[in-house]
Design a protein around this motif. Structure first.
Motif, short mmCIF file in Angstrom:
data_model
loop_
_atom_site.label_atom_id
_atom_site.label_comp_id
_atom_site.label_asym_id
_atom_site.label_seq_id
_atom_site.Cartn_x
_atom_site.Cartn_y
_atom_site.Cartn_z
N MET A 116 0.84 -1.20 0.00
CA MET A 116 0.00 0.00 0.00
C MET A 116 0.87 1.25 0.00
N ALA A 117 0.59 2.16 -0.90
CA ALA A 117 1.34 3.42 -0.98
C ALA A 117 0.66 4.50 -0.15
N GLN A 118 1.44 5.46 0.29
CA GLN A 118 0.91 6.62 1.01
C GLN A 118 0.83 7.79 0.04
N LEU A 119 -0.38 8.35 -0.14
CA LEU A 119 -0.59 9.44 -1.09
C LEU A 119 -1.04 10.68 -0.35
N LEU A 120 -0.60 11.83 -0.83
CA LEU A 120 -1.02 13.12 -0.29
C LEU A 120 -1.64 13.91 -1.44
N ILE A 121 -2.88 14.37 -1.26
CA ILE A 121 -3.59 15.17 -2.27
C ILE A 121 -3.76 16.56 -1.71
N VAL A 122 -3.22 17.55 -2.41
CA VAL A 122 -3.26 18.94 -1.93
C VAL A 122 -3.99 19.79 -2.95
N THR A 123 -5.09 20.41 -2.53
CA THR A 123 -5.85 21.29 -3.42
C THR A 123 -6.12 22.62 -2.72
N THR A 124 -6.76 23.54 -3.44
CA THR A 124 -7.08 24.84 -2.85
C THR A 124 -8.15 24.73 -1.79
N GLY A 125 -9.01 23.72 -1.88
CA GLY A 125 -10.08 23.56 -0.91
C GLY A 125 -11.37 24.26 -1.27
N LEU A 126 -11.41 24.97 -2.41
CA LEU A 126 -12.66 25.56 -2.86
C LEU A 126 -13.68 24.46 -3.17
N THR A 127 -14.96 24.80 -3.14
CA THR A 127 -16.03 23.79 -3.13
C THR A 127 -15.92 22.77 -4.26
N GLY A 128 -15.79 23.24 -5.50
CA GLY A 128 -15.77 22.33 -6.63
C GLY A 128 -14.61 21.36 -6.58
N ILE A 129 -13.41 21.88 -6.41
CA ILE A 129 -12.22 21.02 -6.38
C ILE A 129 -12.21 20.16 -5.11
N LEU A 130 -12.83 20.65 -4.03
CA LEU A 130 -12.91 19.84 -2.81
C LEU A 130 -13.75 18.59 -3.06
N HIS A 131 -14.92 18.77 -3.69
CA HIS A 131 -15.75 17.60 -4.00
C HIS A 131 -15.03 16.64 -4.94
N ALA A 132 -14.34 17.19 -5.95
CA ALA A 132 -13.60 16.34 -6.87
C ALA A 132 -12.49 15.59 -6.15
N SER A 133 -11.82 16.25 -5.21
CA SER A 133 -10.73 15.59 -4.49
C SER A 133 -11.25 14.49 -3.59
N LEU A 134 -12.49 14.62 -3.08
CA LEU A 134 -13.09 13.54 -2.29
C LEU A 134 -13.31 12.30 -3.16
N ALA A 135 -13.78 12.52 -4.40
CA ALA A 135 -13.94 11.39 -5.32
C ALA A 135 -12.60 10.76 -5.65
N LEU A 136 -11.60 11.60 -5.85
CA LEU A 136 -10.24 11.12 -6.13
C LEU A 136 -9.74 10.27 -4.97
N ALA A 137 -9.90 10.80 -3.75
CA ALA A 137 -9.44 10.07 -2.57
C ALA A 137 -10.19 8.76 -2.39
N LEU B 22 -8.82 6.18 -4.91
CA LEU B 22 -7.47 5.72 -4.59
C LEU B 22 -7.44 4.92 -3.29
N THR B 23 -8.33 5.25 -2.37
CA THR B 23 -8.45 4.44 -1.15
C THR B 23 -8.96 3.04 -1.49
N ALA B 24 -9.96 2.98 -2.38
CA ALA B 24 -10.49 1.69 -2.81
C ALA B 24 -9.44 0.86 -3.52
N ALA B 25 -8.45 1.53 -4.12
CA ALA B 25 -7.37 0.82 -4.80
C ALA B 25 -6.30 0.31 -3.82
N GLY B 26 -6.50 0.60 -2.53
CA GLY B 26 -5.61 0.06 -1.51
C GLY B 26 -4.57 1.02 -0.98
#
Length: 458
Positions: free
Chosen positions: A1-22, A25-29
């Motif tokens: 299992m790899a350790q990943l760090l996702i860093v975004t601006t935190g604005l609403t749109g990109i925040l929701h997208a980063s949740l889907a991304l996370a 990637l979490t489901a991938a282990g």
């Protein structure tokens, strides 16, 4: 299992997208940590993800001036103190909290929002393996690809849409922006954002050849560095993508928690949706941009357009910055909301009227909802609206031109022509294919297997 760090601006749109991304990637282990320079930790942790808050990034690194100075005095002070002020500005922009976070977590890969230049330069200086994360359609100048901040459609609109017209517009933008950058540097004596970021890049040994002047968003884009774009190539205008740009499809976090909402008449959104399902009327969702207060004149014309059609129901999301009283008395089939649970309503909607925000467009595609886009004419909204129109998944119209009659005709066109729904459903399949093929997961796995040098110094 790899350790990943996702860093975004935190604005609403990109925040929701980063949740889907996370989530993917979490489901991938992988182990995933989200970070942003905004206080959105409660929102992220509600969804079950780990969050690290970073200090807010100011767009103006220049030190403040002494009080009481006139215009000439301020210029003289900036000149006399220019070296010290440059040092102070650079110190202010050194992302020490981000560096400490990376050193503490020791991630195998960092995905950094393409707008967060401070973190990009710092990651490079640390020798950290990283890739860029983009929420935009292509920002890079390519033959035949219009500047993203325009509603130009290639091959249409006469000279504007011709290859020569598109190239000429890029040149005008380039000259205007370069002059603006130079003027800001001269006036600030090197303490403007772009100048300080360039100093930070030099300090971290970031290759100048990797930096490309950018016309939006921010001051830079990047050559060579790998980029994950959370968009579908199928929604782009035809062009050859810049090398290293990887389309992984829209990131729509369909599992996100959405609170119920109350209409301006005190009705629950969930109750209204239940009634709407039984009524047989067409449901139209209109949401104005979260980055502006909306357009009162346009919204009044929209309400007038819906008022004469008894078989239409309008849910009008006004955000927190628009006073519904400005719309006057509303017909019974129009319901206003300060907040709308957008995904919940879109799953039942027949039409979305929106300002051309890229995340709303992607959520419409996810839910199979055709669009009528009245571009807010801010940032990338014109370019997103043009792509919706080009691919026939919606209709592009002008909020500053259309009267109530024209708005009603446009609504009827999209609702009554089944081709719009068919094209939206076909585009939804294209978007879903990215997830089915695990395009994101495979790309990340490939980078994890590659040496750091090969990823960040291709």
């Amino acid at each position: 299992m790899a350790q990943l760090l996702i860093v975004t601006t935190g604005l609403t749109g990109i925040l929701h997208a980063s949740l889907a991304l996370a989530d993917r990637l979490t489901a991938a282990g992988h182990g995933v940590v989200l970070a942003a320079p905004r206080p959105v930790g409660e929102r992220v942790e509600t969804e079950g993800f780990v969050f690290e808050e970073l200090p807010f990034i100011s767009t103006d690194p220049a030190p403040s001036l002494p009080a009481g100075l006139g215009k000439v005095g301020r210029i003289w002070w900036r000149f006399r103190q220019r070296r010290q002020r440059r040092r102070m500005a650079l110190e202010r922009y050194r992302p020490r909290a981000f560096q400490s976070l990376v050193e503490r977590l020791r991630p195998d890969l960092v995905l950094i929002d393409i707008e967060l230049h401070e973190y990009i330069f710092a990651a490079y200086g640390l020798g950290q393996k990283f890739a860029l994360l983009s929420q935009w359609y292509s920002l890079w100048r390519q033959p035949g690809l219009p500047y993203l901040l325009t509603d130009v459609i290639p091959g249409r609109g006469g000279e504007r849409g011709s290859p020569a017209g598109i190239a000429a517009h890029w040149e005008r933008v380039r000259r205007q922006r370069q002059w603006m950058f130079r003027r800001m540097a001269w006036r600030s004596f090197g303490t403007d954002r772009r100048s300080v970021l360039l100093a930070l890049a030099r300090e971290n040994g970031f290759p100048p050849a990797y930096i490309r002047e950018n016309w939006w968003p921010g001051v830079f884009s990047y050559a060579r560095l790998p980029v994950l774009t959370m968009t579908p190539y199928e929604m782009e205008f035809p062009h050859v993508p810049r090398p290293g740009l990887h389309y992984v499809g829209p990131m729509v976090y369909a599992k996100r928690w959405e609170a119920d909402a109350w209409s301006g008449r005190g009705r629950r959104c969930s109750d209204l949706l239940e009634e709407q399902a039984k009524s047989g009327r067409k449901l139209i969702l209109c949401t104005i941009s979260t980055l502006s207060g909306g357009d009162a004149a346009f919204l009044r014309r929209l309400v007038a357009a819906v008022a004469v059609r008894r078989n239409w129901t309008l849910f009008l999301g006004l955000g927190g910055t628009f006073d519904p009283a400005a719309l006057g008395e509303l017909p019974e089939q129009v319901h206003t909301f300060t907040y709308v649970p957008q995904l919940r309503v879109l799953r039942q909607a027949d039409l979305s009227i929106n300002h051309g925000g890229i995340h709303t467009i992607h959520e419409c595609l996810h839910c199979g909802v055709p669009m009528l886009v009245y571009s807010g004419k801010q940032s990338d909204q014109p370019g997103c609206a043009a792509r919706v129109h080009y691919h026939g998944v919606g209709l592009l119209a002008d909020k500053d031109v259309d009267d109530a009659g024209a708005i009603a005709r446009n609504i009827a066109t999209v609702l009554e022509d089944p081709a719009y729904r068919q094209r939206v459903l076909a585009m939804r399949q294209s978007c879903q294919a990215y997830a089915t093929a695990q395009t994101l997961e495979k790309r990340v796995a490939e980078w994890l297997q590659m040496p750091t040098e090969q990823v960040i110094r291709p």
